[in-house]
Design an enzyme around this catalytic site. Structure first.
Site, PDB file in Angstrom:
ATOM      1  NE  ARG A   1      -3.811   0.845   2.071  1.00 23.81           N
ATOM      2  CZ  ARG A   1      -4.987   1.021   2.664  1.00 23.81           C
ATOM      3  NH1 ARG A   1      -5.094   1.858   3.698  1.00 23.81           N
ATOM      4  NH2 ARG A   1      -6.060   0.387   2.251  1.00 23.81           N
TER       5      ARG A   1
ATOM      6  CG  ASP B   1     -13.118   7.213  -0.868  1.00 19.57           C
ATOM      7  OD1 ASP B   1     -12.997   7.068   0.363  1.00 19.57           O
ATOM      8  OD2 ASP B   1     -12.147   7.204  -1.652  1.00 19.57           O
TER       9      ASP B   1
ATOM     10  CG  HIS C   1      -8.538   0.287  -2.538  1.00 26.02           C
ATOM     11  ND1 HIS C   1      -7.727  -0.741  -2.111  1.00 26.02           N
ATOM     12  CD2 HIS C   1      -9.207   0.714  -1.436  1.00 26.02           C
ATOM     13  CE1 HIS C   1      -7.911  -0.919  -0.805  1.00 26.02           C
ATOM     14  NE2 HIS C   1      -8.803  -0.057  -0.378  1.00 26.02           N
TER      15      HIS C   1
ATOM     16  NE  ARG D   1     -11.073  -4.404   1.236  1.00 27.56           N
ATOM     17  CZ  ARG D   1     -10.105  -3.566   1.576  1.00 27.56           C
ATOM     18  NH1 ARG D   1     -10.342  -2.536   2.353  1.00 27.56           N
ATOM     19  NH2 ARG D   1      -8.877  -3.713   1.099  1.00 27.56           N
TER      20      ARG D   1
ATOM     21  CD  GLN E   1     -13.017  -1.200  -0.254  1.00 29.11           C
ATOM     22  OE1 GLN E   1     -12.117  -0.936   0.529  1.00 29.11           O
ATOM     23  NE2 GLN E   1     -14.231  -1.514   0.141  1.00 29.11           N
TER      24      GLN E   1
ATOM     25  CB  CYS F   1     -13.915   2.061   0.460  1.00 30.84           C
ATOM     26  SG  CYS F   1     -13.401   3.782   0.419  1.00 30.84           S
TER      27      CYS F   1
END
Ligand code: CP
Ligand code: NVA
Length: 328
Positions: free
Chosen positions: A106, A229, A133, A315, A136, A270
């Site tokens: 990440r 988001d 991402h 997730r 996700q 998310c």
């Protein structure tokens, strides 16, 4: 599945069938976990997690999934390794590739995770970059399928900063799976034209559409899913808050926006989300701009249409599926 030995870097690299298989595998592994059926099928393997940005869900998902699969797991935090400061990504990749069977990364630019993957010699999983991402996405699609019973033919609306990791990845994923995608935001926050063009080609093949609109009413009309988001992402400078608030406030997900959607529409995010004053940044924004909630109102976040915690749980199941598919 055909993903063995492959990297998982961005949704553009996956076919619709591969995405669908990962969603099904996530559901299968979720079922095993719920029933208490052991699945330590990767015993003896080890993975490394590199986090140059902070995380709650992604880190925990990788750690729990690794443990459930019987794997060892080493976490390298944003300051606790040599990466970037004393050692290049290329060298780090070659070192970690000798010790681990897979590496999660990440961080910032997509080019970094790409370089890591080029030199590691083991599967690399993108745990979030500025541009995408992908882990996700599998969790999000699994969540939608659980709540709506299908994916193809749905209308999905993304509100807010649609040109960053979440907007980009959701647009490509929806387009590949035949979901009508709408970026509903200020035109300065539409995804980049080359990516929109790519997504439209995928959508045409899958029989769906990609729409960009500044109208909340038109964008949200008859939607099955409304997604948002944060307005300022990790790594962006604090100074952008004031322009983001000004430009994206009209695209807050509130009761009015939800009222244009179908009655049984779901709300997704998310996470983490700014929906109240219970966070440090939330309090700072309130002191400076007088805003009590940002991209989503507390009413919607806590309301019956919100599925954000199902999404967060997924997730773990989906990251497990991604590791399984690329390692077994
Ligand atoms: N959604 C998500 O990636 O959350 P974290 O930043 O907590 O990992
Ligand atoms: N756009 C957000 C996503 C967090 C999961 C960020 O990059 O901070």
């Amino acid at each position: 599945m055909s993903l063995k030995g492959k990297n998982f870097l961005r949704m553009m690299d996956l076919s619709a069938d591969e995405i669908l298989e990962l969603i099904d595998l996530s559901a299968e592994l979720k079922d095993k976990k719920k029933k208490g059926v052991s699945h330590k099928v990767l015993e003896g393997k080890n993975i490394a997690l590199i986090f140059e940005k902070t995380s709650t869900r992604t880190r925990c998902a990788f750690e729990v999934a690794a443990s459930d699969l019987g794997m060892g797991c080493t976490y390298l935090d944003p300051s606790g390794s040599q990466i970037g400061k004393k050692e290049s990504i290329k060298d780090t990749a070659r070192v970690l590739g000798r010790m681990f069977d897979g590496i999660e990364y990440r961080g910032f630019e997509q080019t970094i995770v790409k370089e890591l993957a080029e030199y590691a010699g083991v599967p690399v999983w993108n745990g979030l970059t500025n541009e995408s991402h992908p882990t996700q996405m599998i969790a999000d699609m699994l969540t939608i399928k659980e709540h709506k019973g299908k994916l193809k033919g749905l209308k999905f609306v993304y509100m807010g900063d649609a040109r960053y990791n979440m907007g980009n990845s959701l647009m490509v994923t929806c387009a590949k799976l035949g979901i009508d995608f709408v970026a509903c935001t200020n035109k300065d926050y539409f995804p980049e034209p080359w990516l929109v063009e790519y997504a439209r080609e995928c959508a045409a093949e899958a029989g769906s559409t990609v729409t960009l609109t500044e109208s909340v009413e038109k964008g949200c009309k008859d939607a099955d899913v409304i997604y948002t988001d944060v307005w300022v992402s990790m790594g962006e400078p604090e100074e952008v808050w004031s322009e983001r608030i000004k430009e994206l406030s009209p695209y807050q997900v509130n009761k009015k926006a939800m009222s244009y959607a179908k009655e049984d529409a779901i709300f997704m995010h998310c996470l983490p989300a700014f929906h109240d004053l219970d966070t440090g940044i939330g309090k700072q924004i309130y002191a400076k701009f007088g805003l009590e909630e940002m991209e989503v109102t507390d009413e919607v976040f806590e309301g019956p249409q919100s599925v954000v915690f199902d999404e967060a749980e997924n997730r773990m199941h989906s990251i497990k599926a991604i590791m399984y598919a690329t390692l077994v």
